[in-house]
Design a protein around this motif. Structure first.
Motif, PDB file in Angstrom:
ATOM      1  N   ASP A 105      11.035 126.565  64.385  1.00 42.03           N
ATOM      2  CA  ASP A 105      11.411 125.266  64.944  1.00 42.03           C
ATOM      3  C   ASP A 105      12.890 125.224  65.316  1.00 42.03           C
ATOM      4  O   ASP A 105      13.365 124.227  65.844  1.00 42.03           O
ATOM      5  CB  ASP A 105      11.143 124.143  63.932  1.00 42.03           C
ATOM      6  CG  ASP A 105       9.681 124.071  63.530  1.00 42.03           C
ATOM      7  OD1 ASP A 105       8.831 124.147  64.429  1.00 42.03           O
ATOM      8  OD2 ASP A 105       9.400 123.950  62.332  1.00 42.03           O
ATOM      9  N   THR A 107      16.125 126.141  67.429  1.00 39.97           N
ATOM     10  CA  THR A 107      16.375 126.530  68.812  1.00 39.97           C
ATOM     11  C   THR A 107      17.810 126.977  69.050  1.00 39.97           C
ATOM     12  O   THR A 107      18.216 127.208  70.171  1.00 39.97           O
ATOM     13  CB  THR A 107      16.055 125.366  69.776  1.00 39.97           C
ATOM     14  OG1 THR A 107      16.896 124.250  69.441  1.00 39.97           O
ATOM     15  CG2 THR A 107      14.602 124.949  69.651  1.00 39.97           C
ATOM     16  N   TYR A 122      17.756 117.273  65.905  1.00 36.13           N
ATOM     17  CA  TYR A 122      16.343 117.611  65.819  1.00 36.13           C
ATOM     18  C   TYR A 122      15.509 116.493  66.422  1.00 36.13           C
ATOM     19  O   TYR A 122      16.011 115.401  66.705  1.00 36.13           O
ATOM     20  CB  TYR A 122      15.930 117.851  64.358  1.00 36.13           C
ATOM     21  CG  TYR A 122      16.018 116.619  63.487  1.00 36.13           C
ATOM     22  CD1 TYR A 122      14.908 115.815  63.251  1.00 36.13           C
ATOM     23  CD2 TYR A 122      17.227 116.240  62.909  1.00 36.13           C
ATOM     24  CE1 TYR A 122      14.995 114.684  62.466  1.00 36.13           C
ATOM     25  CE2 TYR A 122      17.328 115.105  62.123  1.00 36.13           C
ATOM     26  CZ  TYR A 122      16.202 114.333  61.900  1.00 36.13           C
ATOM     27  OH  TYR A 122      16.303 113.203  61.132  1.00 36.13           O
ATOM     28  N   LYS A 135      11.491 119.229  64.429  1.00 33.93           N
ATOM     29  CA  LYS A 135      11.226 120.207  65.480  1.00 33.93           C
ATOM     30  C   LYS A 135      12.473 120.361  66.334  1.00 33.93           C
ATOM     31  O   LYS A 135      13.353 119.504  66.341  1.00 33.93           O
ATOM     32  CB  LYS A 135      10.062 119.736  66.356  1.00 33.93           C
ATOM     33  CG  LYS A 135       8.828 119.298  65.584  1.00 33.93           C
ATOM     34  CD  LYS A 135       8.034 120.453  65.063  1.00 33.93           C
ATOM     35  CE  LYS A 135       7.307 121.177  66.176  1.00 33.93           C
ATOM     36  NZ  LYS A 135       6.445 122.253  65.646  1.00 33.93           N
ATOM     37  N   ASN A 136      12.547 121.460  67.085  1.00 36.48           N
ATOM     38  CA  ASN A 136      13.673 121.692  68.003  1.00 36.48           C
ATOM     39  C   ASN A 136      15.023 121.506  67.302  1.00 36.48           C
ATOM     40  O   ASN A 136      15.917 120.825  67.794  1.00 36.48           O
ATOM     41  CB  ASN A 136      13.595 120.764  69.212  1.00 36.48           C
ATOM     42  CG  ASN A 136      12.348 121.016  70.044  1.00 36.48           C
ATOM     43  OD1 ASN A 136      11.778 122.099  70.007  1.00 36.48           O
ATOM     44  ND2 ASN A 136      11.924 120.022  70.780  1.00 36.48           N
ATOM     45  N   LYS A 138      18.656 122.235  66.052  1.00 28.54           N
ATOM     46  CA  LYS A 138      19.805 122.942  66.620  1.00 28.54           C
ATOM     47  C   LYS A 138      21.084 122.495  65.921  1.00 28.54           C
ATOM     48  O   LYS A 138      21.278 121.298  65.689  1.00 28.54           O
ATOM     49  CB  LYS A 138      19.918 122.665  68.116  1.00 28.54           C
ATOM     50  CG  LYS A 138      21.007 123.465  68.811  1.00 28.54           C
ATOM     51  CD  LYS A 138      20.983 123.228  70.312  1.00 28.54           C
ATOM     52  CE  LYS A 138      22.038 124.086  71.015  1.00 28.54           C
ATOM     53  NZ  LYS A 138      22.017 123.898  72.485  1.00 28.54           N
TER      54      LYS A 138
END
Length: 218
Positions: A105, A107, A122, A135-136, A138
């Motif tokens: 998850d 990135t 996120y 998720k996503n 960073k």
């Protein structure tokens, strides 16, 4: 599963170690299914061997996999409360319940760069059980050098040394800051009410503005 692009069935009766089936209800651990899907794009069916195969339906599993791509919620920002780099997962602070995230998850440039208390952006998504996860993910990088046009100035209005938190005068609402948000090697105890400070703003997990990087006014 990844090389052959095929889903697999794991039939087990083992609840002694708690590796596959939960001891309490003999249901599978969802993180195995979830991590396998992220790694292979195929489904690992973990099935209790004491149940009759005639009573098992795969319909819900397929439905949950399809729903992984639901529209994600607005971007959020919070801090990492714990991270296990060897096992590839961590948790992000949230008021209701800290949010799990997996290396798949993430990135950013390198999962191994993440540390406890790091600020990350996120989006909220769901796992196979419909539970909210991050998720996503960073890493957020705040810098007075790279973001000079975003530097703001004000004064400290309140501070609590025991809890390591404070507030900065700001409109329309004073900005919260945490001792982990101080620039470089500054000591939180050196700050006091009325001190002029420079800071960069970000957002917390609820989308509220807070100070993400704070230093004494130069």
């Amino acid at each position: 599963m990844k090389c052959n692009n095929k889903s697999c069935i794991l039939l087990t009766r083992d609840v002694t170690k708690g590796d596959w089936l939960q001891k309490e209800n003999r249901n599978p651990y969802n993180h195995y299914i979830e991590n396998t899907f992220f790694a292979t794009k195929n489904i690992l069916y973990i099935i209790d061997a004491e149940k009759s195969l005639e009573t098992i339906s795969f319909e819900n599993i397929h439905k949950e996999i399809e729903e992984l791509n639901i529209e994600e919620l607005l971007d959020r920002e919070s801090s990492i409360v714990t991270i296990d780099k060897k096992r590839g997962f961590g948790f992000i602070y949230s008021k209701k319940e800290n949010l799990y995230f997996n290396i798949s998850d993430f990135t950013g440039s390198d999962f191994d760069e993440l540390e406890k208390d790091d600020i990350v952006k996120y989006a909220e998504g769901t796992n196979l059980s419909g539970e909210i996860i991050a998720k996503n993910v960073k890493k957020s990088r705040y810098s007075f050098v790279s973001d000079p046009s975003k530097i703001q100035c004000s004064k400290i209005s309140w501070i609590d040394y025991e809890r390591g938190i404070g507030f900065i005068l700001y409109q329309p609402e004073n900005l919260y800051f945490h001792q982990s948000s101080l620039d470089a090697e500054l000591d939180f105890k050196d700050f006091k009410i009325g001190d002029a400070v420079e800071f960069l703003t970000g957002k917390n997990a609820d989308g509220e503005a807070i100070a993400r990087l704070v230093r004494m006014k130069l």
